[in-house]
Scaffold this motif. Structure first.
Motif, PDB file in Angstrom:
ATOM      1  N   LEU A  45       0.842  -1.187   0.000  1.00  0.00           N
ATOM      2  CA  LEU A  45       0.000   0.000   0.000  1.00  0.00           C
ATOM      3  C   LEU A  45       0.886   1.249   0.000  1.00  0.00           C
ATOM      4  O   LEU A  45       1.897   1.285   0.689  1.00  0.00           O
ATOM      5  CB  LEU A  45      -0.880   0.045   1.250  1.00  0.00           C
ATOM      6  CG  LEU A  45      -1.947  -1.021   1.421  1.00  0.00           C
ATOM      7  CD1 LEU A  45      -2.686  -0.806   2.734  1.00  0.00           C
ATOM      8  CD2 LEU A  45      -2.919  -1.009   0.272  1.00  0.00           C
ATOM      9  N   THR A  47      -0.832   4.316   0.288  1.00  0.00           N
ATOM     10  CA  THR A  47      -1.667   5.272   0.997  1.00  0.00           C
ATOM     11  C   THR A  47      -2.797   4.529   1.701  1.00  0.00           C
ATOM     12  O   THR A  47      -3.134   3.409   1.335  1.00  0.00           O
ATOM     13  CB  THR A  47      -2.252   6.333   0.030  1.00  0.00           C
ATOM     14  OG1 THR A  47      -2.950   7.326   0.786  1.00  0.00           O
ATOM     15  CG2 THR A  47      -3.185   5.709  -0.992  1.00  0.00           C
ATOM     16  N   SER A  48      -3.380   5.179   2.685  1.00  0.00           N
ATOM     17  CA  SER A  48      -4.545   4.594   3.348  1.00  0.00           C
ATOM     18  C   SER A  48      -5.847   5.192   2.805  1.00  0.00           C
ATOM     19  O   SER A  48      -6.929   4.727   3.101  1.00  0.00           O
ATOM     20  CB  SER A  48      -4.470   4.817   4.858  1.00  0.00           C
ATOM     21  OG  SER A  48      -4.424   6.202   5.137  1.00  0.00           O
ATOM     22  N   ARG A  49      -5.698   6.248   1.979  1.00  0.00           N
ATOM     23  CA  ARG A  49      -6.854   6.905   1.367  1.00  0.00           C
ATOM     24  C   ARG A  49      -6.410   7.528   0.048  1.00  0.00           C
ATOM     25  O   ARG A  49      -5.393   8.231   0.006  1.00  0.00           O
ATOM     26  CB  ARG A  49      -7.391   7.993   2.288  1.00  0.00           C
ATOM     27  CG  ARG A  49      -8.622   8.680   1.766  1.00  0.00           C
ATOM     28  CD  ARG A  49      -8.984   9.890   2.627  1.00  0.00           C
ATOM     29  NE  ARG A  49     -10.168  10.557   2.170  1.00  0.00           N
ATOM     30  CZ  ARG A  49     -10.223  11.386   1.123  1.00  0.00           C
ATOM     31  NH1 ARG A  49      -9.150  11.646   0.412  1.00  0.00           N
ATOM     32  NH2 ARG A  49     -11.360  11.957   0.790  1.00  0.00           N
ATOM     33  N   ALA A  50      -7.163   7.263  -0.998  1.00  0.00           N
ATOM     34  CA  ALA A  50      -6.855   7.838  -2.304  1.00  0.00           C
ATOM     35  C   ALA A  50      -8.145   8.280  -2.967  1.00  0.00           C
ATOM     36  O   ALA A  50      -9.220   7.735  -2.708  1.00  0.00           O
ATOM     37  CB  ALA A  50      -6.151   6.817  -3.192  1.00  0.00           C
ATOM     38  N   VAL A 121     -11.099   5.912  -2.171  1.00  0.00           N
ATOM     39  CA  VAL A 121     -10.720   4.527  -1.927  1.00  0.00           C
ATOM     40  C   VAL A 121     -10.026   4.440  -0.576  1.00  0.00           C
ATOM     41  O   VAL A 121      -9.100   5.199  -0.291  1.00  0.00           O
ATOM     42  CB  VAL A 121      -9.753   4.015  -3.030  1.00  0.00           C
ATOM     43  CG1 VAL A 121      -9.377   2.571  -2.783  1.00  0.00           C
ATOM     44  CG2 VAL A 121     -10.376   4.188  -4.403  1.00  0.00           C
ATOM     45  N   SER A 122     -10.517   3.527   0.263  1.00  0.00           N
ATOM     46  CA  SER A 122      -9.900   3.244   1.555  1.00  0.00           C
ATOM     47  C   SER A 122     -10.259   1.807   1.910  1.00  0.00           C
ATOM     48  O   SER A 122     -11.061   1.167   1.211  1.00  0.00           O
ATOM     49  CB  SER A 122     -10.420   4.194   2.635  1.00  0.00           C
ATOM     50  OG  SER A 122     -11.774   3.912   2.932  1.00  0.00           O
ATOM     51  N   THR A 132     -10.271  -1.503  -4.892  1.00  0.00           N
ATOM     52  CA  THR A 132      -9.615  -0.974  -3.689  1.00  0.00           C
ATOM     53  C   THR A 132      -8.122  -1.284  -3.693  1.00  0.00           C
ATOM     54  O   THR A 132      -7.296  -0.411  -3.405  1.00  0.00           O
ATOM     55  CB  THR A 132     -10.275  -1.558  -2.427  1.00  0.00           C
ATOM     56  OG1 THR A 132     -11.656  -1.170  -2.418  1.00  0.00           O
ATOM     57  CG2 THR A 132      -9.596  -1.072  -1.167  1.00  0.00           C
ATOM     58  N   LYS A 133      -7.787  -2.510  -4.032  1.00  0.00           N
ATOM     59  CA  LYS A 133      -6.373  -2.912  -4.047  1.00  0.00           C
ATOM     60  C   LYS A 133      -5.571  -2.035  -5.004  1.00  0.00           C
ATOM     61  O   LYS A 133      -4.490  -1.560  -4.660  1.00  0.00           O
ATOM     62  CB  LYS A 133      -6.262  -4.388  -4.438  1.00  0.00           C
ATOM     63  CG  LYS A 133      -4.852  -4.915  -4.368  1.00  0.00           C
ATOM     64  CD  LYS A 133      -4.818  -6.412  -4.623  1.00  0.00           C
ATOM     65  CE  LYS A 133      -3.377  -6.925  -4.526  1.00  0.00           C
ATOM     66  NZ  LYS A 133      -3.303  -8.379  -4.726  1.00  0.00           N
ATOM     67  N   MET A 136      -5.335   1.906  -3.848  1.00  0.00           N
ATOM     68  CA  MET A 136      -4.466   2.205  -2.712  1.00  0.00           C
ATOM     69  C   MET A 136      -2.993   1.908  -2.984  1.00  0.00           C
ATOM     70  O   MET A 136      -2.148   2.131  -2.125  1.00  0.00           O
ATOM     71  CB  MET A 136      -4.953   1.444  -1.483  1.00  0.00           C
ATOM     72  CG  MET A 136      -6.337   1.933  -1.042  1.00  0.00           C
ATOM     73  SD  MET A 136      -7.003   1.050   0.358  1.00  0.00           S
ATOM     74  CE  MET A 136      -5.887   1.600   1.628  1.00  0.00           C
ATOM     75  N   ARG A 137      -2.702   1.419  -4.173  1.00  0.00           N
ATOM     76  CA  ARG A 137      -1.314   1.125  -4.539  1.00  0.00           C
ATOM     77  C   ARG A 137      -0.774   2.037  -5.640  1.00  0.00           C
ATOM     78  O   ARG A 137       0.408   2.010  -5.946  1.00  0.00           O
ATOM     79  CB  ARG A 137      -1.196  -0.346  -4.958  1.00  0.00           C
ATOM     80  CG  ARG A 137      -1.233  -1.282  -3.762  1.00  0.00           C
ATOM     81  CD  ARG A 137      -1.458  -2.729  -4.138  1.00  0.00           C
ATOM     82  NE  ARG A 137      -1.331  -3.587  -2.970  1.00  0.00           N
ATOM     83  CZ  ARG A 137      -2.250  -3.725  -2.023  1.00  0.00           C
ATOM     84  NH1 ARG A 137      -3.395  -3.045  -2.101  1.00  0.00           N
ATOM     85  NH2 ARG A 137      -2.062  -4.525  -0.990  1.00  0.00           N
ATOM     86  N   ARG A 157      -5.061   7.720 -10.104  1.00  0.00           N
ATOM     87  CA  ARG A 157      -5.099   8.361  -8.786  1.00  0.00           C
ATOM     88  C   ARG A 157      -4.933   9.860  -8.980  1.00  0.00           C
ATOM     89  O   ARG A 157      -3.961  10.329  -9.561  1.00  0.00           O
ATOM     90  CB  ARG A 157      -4.012   7.813  -7.878  1.00  0.00           C
ATOM     91  CG  ARG A 157      -4.083   8.429  -6.498  1.00  0.00           C
ATOM     92  CD  ARG A 157      -3.202   7.752  -5.494  1.00  0.00           C
ATOM     93  NE  ARG A 157      -3.140   8.585  -4.297  1.00  0.00           N
ATOM     94  CZ  ARG A 157      -2.113   8.594  -3.484  1.00  0.00           C
ATOM     95  NH1 ARG A 157      -1.079   7.795  -3.684  1.00  0.00           N
ATOM     96  NH2 ARG A 157      -2.116   9.371  -2.428  1.00  0.00           N
TER      97      ARG A 157
END
Length: 159
Positions: A45, A47-50, A121-122, A132-133, A136-137, A157
């Protein structure tokens, strides 16, 4: 997953065409997977939020998932045609074409296509696990492709 050792030029070719090691065509089941951005999906990951924009491309075999909300363009397309369109759009986006304009013209996600909307996305967002995968990448500004039960998602993103 198919694994082989290839150089940078062959790697680029492999991302743009359904070929495996030595340029041999992949079986149909693997062709659909070959256009996914595995180099992004395999990283940790970032980020935890995108916040992302995406272009959804489907094909006629997915009609049962959507019911009456199935896009008429997808209803006319088979998996190979969907794959070809995804590769063309990915190339255009990576060459700098306006992603929002591509999204408005081609995306089959009725929720975001018309207004160039975004998804947050989180880990707790109500989105599919594949989406989601990937979201966040991705690095900020990066574009990747992932396949889900709804079709192919070309995801960028934006925040």
């Amino acid at each position: 997953m198919l694994k082989c050792v290839i150089g940078p030029a062959a790697m680029l070719a492999a991302l743009m065409a359904p070929v495996g090691c030595g340029g041999k065509p992949l079986p149909e089941a693997q062709q659909g997977e070959s256009i996914q951005s595995h180099h992004v999906l395999e990283r940790d990951l970032v980020t935890s939020r995108a916040e992302v924009r995406h272009i959804l491309i489907g094909w006629k075999d997915l009609a049962g998932i959507y019911g009456s909300g199935f896009d008429r363009r997808a209803a006319q397309r088979d998996l190979e045609e969907a794959r070809d369109l995804v590769l063309k759009l990915l190339r255009r986006a990576r060459e700098g074409e306006d992603f929002q304009a591509l999204m408005e013209e081609y995306s089959e996600d009725s929720t975001t296509a018309a207004n160039s909307g975004t998804y947050v996305v989180s880990l707790t967002a109500p989105l599919g696990p594949e989406f989601t995968k990937m979201g966040m990448r991705l690095y900020l500004g990066e574009i990747g492709v992932v396949k889900s039960p709804y079709g192919y998602h070309i995801i960028k993103r934006v925040q």
